[in-house]
Design a protein around this motif. Structure first.
Motif, mmCIF file in Angstrom:
data_model
loop_
_atom_site.group_PDB
_atom_site.id
_atom_site.type_symbol
_atom_site.label_atom_id
_atom_site.label_comp_id
_atom_site.label_asym_id
_atom_site.label_seq_id
_atom_site.Cartn_x
_atom_site.Cartn_y
_atom_site.Cartn_z
ATOM 1 N N CYS A 91 0.792 -1.235 0.000
ATOM 2 C CA CYS A 91 0.000 0.000 0.000
ATOM 3 C C CYS A 91 0.820 1.279 0.000
ATOM 4 O O CYS A 91 0.251 2.372 -0.027
ATOM 5 N N VAL A 92 2.130 1.161 0.035
ATOM 6 C CA VAL A 92 2.994 2.343 0.027
ATOM 7 C C VAL A 92 3.406 2.659 -1.409
ATOM 8 O O VAL A 92 3.892 1.790 -2.131
ATOM 9 N N ASN A 93 3.188 3.894 -1.813
ATOM 10 C CA ASN A 93 3.577 4.351 -3.144
ATOM 11 C C ASN A 93 5.012 4.894 -3.070
ATOM 12 O O ASN A 93 5.231 6.061 -2.731
ATOM 13 N N HIS A 94 5.949 4.052 -3.391
ATOM 14 C CA HIS A 94 7.355 4.440 -3.266
ATOM 15 C C HIS A 94 7.772 5.455 -4.323
ATOM 16 O O HIS A 94 8.822 6.094 -4.193
ATOM 17 N N ASP A 95 6.964 5.620 -5.354
ATOM 18 C CA ASP A 95 7.251 6.623 -6.377
ATOM 19 C C ASP A 95 6.718 8.001 -5.999
ATOM 20 O O ASP A 95 6.882 8.960 -6.753
ATOM 21 N N GLY A 98 6.630 7.844 -0.454
ATOM 22 C CA GLY A 98 6.076 7.049 0.628
ATOM 23 C C GLY A 98 4.634 7.335 0.967
ATOM 24 O O GLY A 98 4.135 6.880 2.005
ATOM 25 N N ARG A 99 3.956 8.085 0.118
ATOM 26 C CA ARG A 99 2.515 8.253 0.322
ATOM 27 C C ARG A 99 1.825 6.906 0.146
ATOM 28 O O ARG A 99 2.354 5.992 -0.470
ATOM 29 N N LEU A 100 0.618 6.770 0.693
ATOM 30 C CA LEU A 100 -0.106 5.509 0.603
ATOM 31 C C LEU A 100 -1.278 5.637 -0.363
ATOM 32 O O LEU A 100 -1.817 6.727 -0.571
ATOM 33 N N TYR A 101 -1.648 4.490 -0.945
ATOM 34 C CA TYR A 101 -2.813 4.449 -1.820
ATOM 35 C C TYR A 101 -4.096 4.536 -0.987
ATOM 36 O O TYR A 101 -4.070 4.499 0.248
ATOM 37 N N PHE A 102 -5.223 4.623 -1.676
ATOM 38 C CA PHE A 102 -6.532 4.656 -1.027
ATOM 39 C C PHE A 102 -7.228 3.300 -1.104
ATOM 40 O O PHE A 102 -7.821 2.833 -0.142
ATOM 41 N N THR A 103 -7.147 2.657 -2.255
ATOM 42 C CA THR A 103 -7.673 1.298 -2.420
ATOM 43 C C THR A 103 -6.685 0.479 -3.239
ATOM 44 O O THR A 103 -5.961 1.006 -4.088
ATOM 45 N N ASP A 159 2.383 18.121 -2.597
ATOM 46 C CA ASP A 159 1.992 16.715 -2.648
ATOM 47 C C ASP A 159 2.835 15.979 -3.687
ATOM 48 O O ASP A 159 2.775 16.308 -4.879
ATOM 49 N N PRO A 160 3.622 14.983 -3.262
ATOM 50 C CA PRO A 160 4.475 14.281 -4.232
ATOM 51 C C PRO A 160 3.715 13.438 -5.239
ATOM 52 O O PRO A 160 4.291 12.994 -6.225
ATOM 53 N N THR A 161 2.413 13.206 -5.023
ATOM 54 C CA THR A 161 1.641 12.479 -6.038
ATOM 55 C C THR A 161 1.335 13.351 -7.244
ATOM 56 O O THR A 161 0.965 12.851 -8.303
#
Length: 401
Positions: A91-95, A98-103, A159-161
């Motif tokens: 669930c960790v978005n390393h790109d 380190g933000r996390l996904y929602f689903t 926001d890094p996303t």
């Protein structure tokens, strides 16, 4: 104080907690991929295998929290670890720093990334509580990193996303009540398990309390506004600017009360009580009972279709906040609200046949059809948190009687 009556409440609450925990352990845990399924129907059958990242964190937290309160049980700690491991592996978005996904899918493939960063908050909550129970340092480091990321994202960090704000910032920016409120809750858990950073957590807790009252609490409107301008100005010319979520306000009340108890701030107890009084008066349905989901601070039509439904979690928050207010003020009216809400929940939300509570009721108190016990937003969190906390508070009250 009618001790026999309180003992009766506690007996029911303990039995309900046992049913709730058993329901999720039997039906929700995924023995193949790890983590927890939360889209469950009335009987516990899974109706969607997509997994909520919020719920992986919340479930990871609650089972460690139960170990903290009642002593470690192998099945509780295993459930917590399963969710925390699933979070870490999938669930960790390393790109995206380190933000996390929602689903994610059942196997953990990413489905959706949201701009909101509550996944990070619940990841921090789970790892912090698990560290408090096990002493495994890597979980404390994970909790610190996610907590600091959550803080930074809401205090100026880009926001890094790359998703950006919800509205065009040149047209409208603002503040959301949920940000300092959830930060206050997570910081409280870290204060308990991570004394090495006590000064930082105390500073941030105080800042959260200040932001809530500086920007969101509106005595002239007798409410807490969910959305305000950056400077805290009320924007009453459109629906989102007028929205009040009474259950959210009441949840925030007991976060404030916990802060007041930690710091000895008696004035804050009274200020929190005032918020409860506003929310319960404006939100309680005088025709059918129960708490309305959304209201408009000027009495105009709310935009959300579900505004007059009765959801499980605001009632959980009434039960925690009202009992805490009774404990902290001694005022009988708060015990009255606790008992009134408990009676409503027994009649409408509880399901003795299968365990757990219905998540969603129509305004008249009947479950939506077909009924469900879990969803992307409902899992083993609000209900077992309420039941365990009320059990603890009732023990305090009975011991002092």
């Amino acid at each position: 104080m009618d001790t026999a009556r309180l003992q009766g409440h506690q007996k029911w609450i303990r039995e309900e907690l046992e049913r709730c925990v058993a329901f999720w352990l039997e039906h929700g845990m995924d023995p193949v991929n790890g983590g927890v399924y939360t889209c469950l129907d009335r009987t516990g059958e899974v109706f969607s295998t997509d997994k909520s990242v919020w719920m992986q964190g919340r479930c990871g937290w609650i089972f460690s929290y139960l170990c903290h309160l009642y002593g470690v049980k192998d099945e509780w700690l295993a459930a917590s670890k399963s969710c925390i491991d699933f979070l870490e592996e999938h669930c960790v978005n390393h790109d995206a720093a380190g933000r996390l996904y929602f689903t994610v899918t059942a196997e953990g493939k990413p489905l959706r990334q949201r701009r909101y960063c509550f996944s990070e908050a619940f990841y921090a909550l789970a790892n912090a509580e698990y560290y408090g129970v096990t002493g495994r340092r890597e979980h404390l480091e994970r909790a610190r990193r996610a907590y600091d990321l959550y803080w930074d994202l809401n205090h100026g960090m880009a926001d890094p996303t790359g998703l950006g704000p919800k509205t065009i910032p040149e047209t409208r920016t603002g503040r959301a009540f949920g940000i300092p409120m959830i930060l206050l809750n997570v910081t409280g858990v870290l204060l308990r398990v991570d004394p090495e950073r006590k000064a930082l957590y105390e500073e941030r807790s105080a800042r959260c309390v200040d932001e809530i009252f500086r920007y969101h609490v509106k005595p002239e409107l007798k409410c807490v506004l969910e959305n305000v301008a950056q400077d805290g100005a009320a924007r009453l010319y459109y629906t989102e600017g007028r929205i009040v979520n009474p259950g959210h306000d009441i949840e925030g009340v007991w976060f404030l009360l916990e802060h007041a108890k930690r710091t000895g701030d008696r004035e804050l107890v009274q200020k929190a009580a005032q918020i409860f009084d506003w929310a319960i008066e404006a939100g309680w349905d005088k025709e059918y009972g129960g708490l309305l989901y959304f209201i408009d601070c000027l009495g105009k039509p709310p935009e959300a279709y579900e505004h007059d439904m009765k959801l499980w979690w605001p009632h959980d928050e009434i039960l925690i906040a009202s009992l805490m207010l009774y404990r902290d003020t001694g005022e009988q009216r708060y015990l009255d609200w606790f008992e009134r809400t408990l009676d409503y929940c027994k009649e409408h939300f509880a399901d003795p046949a299968y365990g757990e509570w219905y998540g969603y009721l129509r305004r008249d108190g009947k479950p939506t059809q077909p009924p469900c016990k879990g969803s992307t937003f409902k899992g083993p969190f609000h209900l077992p948190r309420m039941l365990s906390m009320c059990d603890q508070m009732l023990s305090e009250l009975l011991a002092d009687a």
